[in-house]
Design an enzyme around this catalytic site. Structure first.
Site, PDB file in Angstrom:
ATOM      1  CG  HIS A 110     -42.514  17.662  11.108  1.00 55.66           C
ATOM      2  ND1 HIS A 110     -42.245  18.032  12.403  1.00 55.66           N
ATOM      3  CD2 HIS A 110     -43.634  18.335  10.770  1.00 55.66           C
ATOM      4  CE1 HIS A 110     -43.159  18.898  12.832  1.00 55.66           C
ATOM      5  NE2 HIS A 110     -44.015  19.096  11.856  1.00 55.66           N
TER       6      HIS A 110
ATOM      7  CD  GLU B 249     -40.408  20.741  14.613  1.00 53.64           C
ATOM      8  OE1 GLU B 249     -40.222  21.967  14.710  1.00 53.64           O
ATOM      9  OE2 GLU B 249     -41.352  20.247  13.985  1.00 53.64           O
TER      10      GLU B 249
ATOM     11  CD  GLU C 209     -43.721  19.086  17.821  1.00 51.47           C
ATOM     12  OE1 GLU C 209     -43.782  19.767  16.784  1.00 51.47           O
ATOM     13  OE2 GLU C 209     -43.369  19.544  18.922  1.00 51.47           O
TER      14      GLU C 209
ATOM     15  CG  HIS D  69     -45.867  16.754   7.876  1.00 56.34           C
ATOM     16  ND1 HIS D  69     -46.272  18.071   7.807  1.00 56.34           N
ATOM     17  CD2 HIS D  69     -44.560  16.760   7.525  1.00 56.34           C
ATOM     18  CE1 HIS D  69     -45.252  18.832   7.449  1.00 56.34           C
ATOM     19  NE2 HIS D  69     -44.203  18.058   7.270  1.00 56.34           N
TER      20      HIS D  69
END
Length: 305
Positions: free
Chosen positions: A267, A281, A265, A225
């Site tokens: 990011h 996250e 998660e 990401h």
């Protein structure tokens, strides 16, 4: 050999959504809470977290030349500014419903940001004057400054990397791999730009002349990401799909390291306080400390999956 120490710090409830982070001119670590509509500051001394309410959907954050932090408000369709003392203001781009996403301090003393929903790139001065230019392609996401003094952005739905001069002239460089869907981009220590291909599970490198090299990850579903240049001369990136942090040397050797949970998660990722930090996250910030050995880079890197 390279040694890595990972520590995680809870900074919010699991549903607040730490999304992106950056070191501020004040030496603190600032991060967005995308689902809480807030920006937070982690004190570099005692680690105390201060939360400041802002507009809807704060997404990417970056330091400005004025000593403040600037960030995009994806759902409010505005660009926000917050001073070290928490004073907040925001500015509306001319095109409505633009979905601002990436943001960076430009080489011209202004902040540059992407309007992903309307395929435009914006520029905002320190006194809030906003102008826009057509993006070089569809759905510009992250944006950075290249060593050539131009703005470079990932064109997520164009399957390309874009270059934009400060007077608004754009060029798109198509990627060799179809469906790559680039998101993150950063300037590397080698005079090139590095970017993530979330759709193809690859890390890409592009020179200012437009020459592209792609490096496949061992897990094609890792969904890389965000990417940043680390303190160790390598590039670091988040693997959103696998709950891991990846590292790639400038000659293409890839390693990958697990976080505490595969569903964390990760990011945003940024350099801060001599280490690499990423936003999880699920409510935490992870600090990855690196002890660097260049000999290990050249001959002993291996993938962990």
């Amino acid at each position: 050999m390279n040694e890595f120490t990972v520590r995680e710090f809870t900074v919010s409830s699991p549903d607040a959504g730490p999304y992106a982070l950056a070191e501020g001119p004040d030496g603190a670590l600032w991060f967005t809470l995308v689902h809480q509509d807030a920006v937070a500051r982690r004190d570099p001394g005692d680690g105390r977290v201060t939360v400041h309410p802002v507009g809807a959907g704060p997404t990417v954050i970056a330091p400005g030349p004025d000593g403040a932090m600037w960030f995009t408000e994806y759902r409010a369709h505005r660009v926000g500014r917050i001073a070290p003392d928490g004073t907040y203001s925001s500015f509306a781009p001319p095109t409505p419903e633009g979905g601002p996403f990436g943001i960076v301090a430009g080489p011209d003393g202004a902040m540059w940001f992407t309007l992903s929903g309307v395929d435009r790139v914006g520029r905002v001065t320190m006194d809030g004057e906003v102008t826009e230019y057509p993006a070089p392609g569809a759905f510009p996401s992250a944006i950075t400054v290249g060593p050539d003094g131009a703005l470079w952005c990932a064109l997520n739905q164009q399957n390309a990397v874009g270059r934009l001069t400060t007077d608004g002239r754009g060029t798109a460089h198509p990627l060799p791999t179809g469906g790559a869907a680039p998101v993150g981009i950063t300037a590397g220590p080698d005079g090139a730009l590095w970017f993530t291909e979330i759709g193809a599970g690859r890390i890409g490198r592009i020179t200012v002349a437009g020459e592209i090299t792609e490096y496949p990850l061992s897990d094609p579903a890792a969904r890389p990401h965000a990417v940043t240049a680390g303190p160790d001369g390598a590039l670091w990136f988040t693997e959103w799909g696998s709950g891991r942090i990846g590292r790639i040397t400038v000659d293409g050797h890839v390693t990958s390291y697990a976080l505490s949970r595969p569903d964390s998660e990760p990011h945003g990722i940024a350099r801060h306080d001599g280490a690499v930090w990423c936003a999880l996250e699920t409510g935490s910030l992870a600090r990855i400390e690196v002890t660097h050995d260049r000999t290990h880079d050249r001959s002993h890197d291996r993938s962990h999956d």
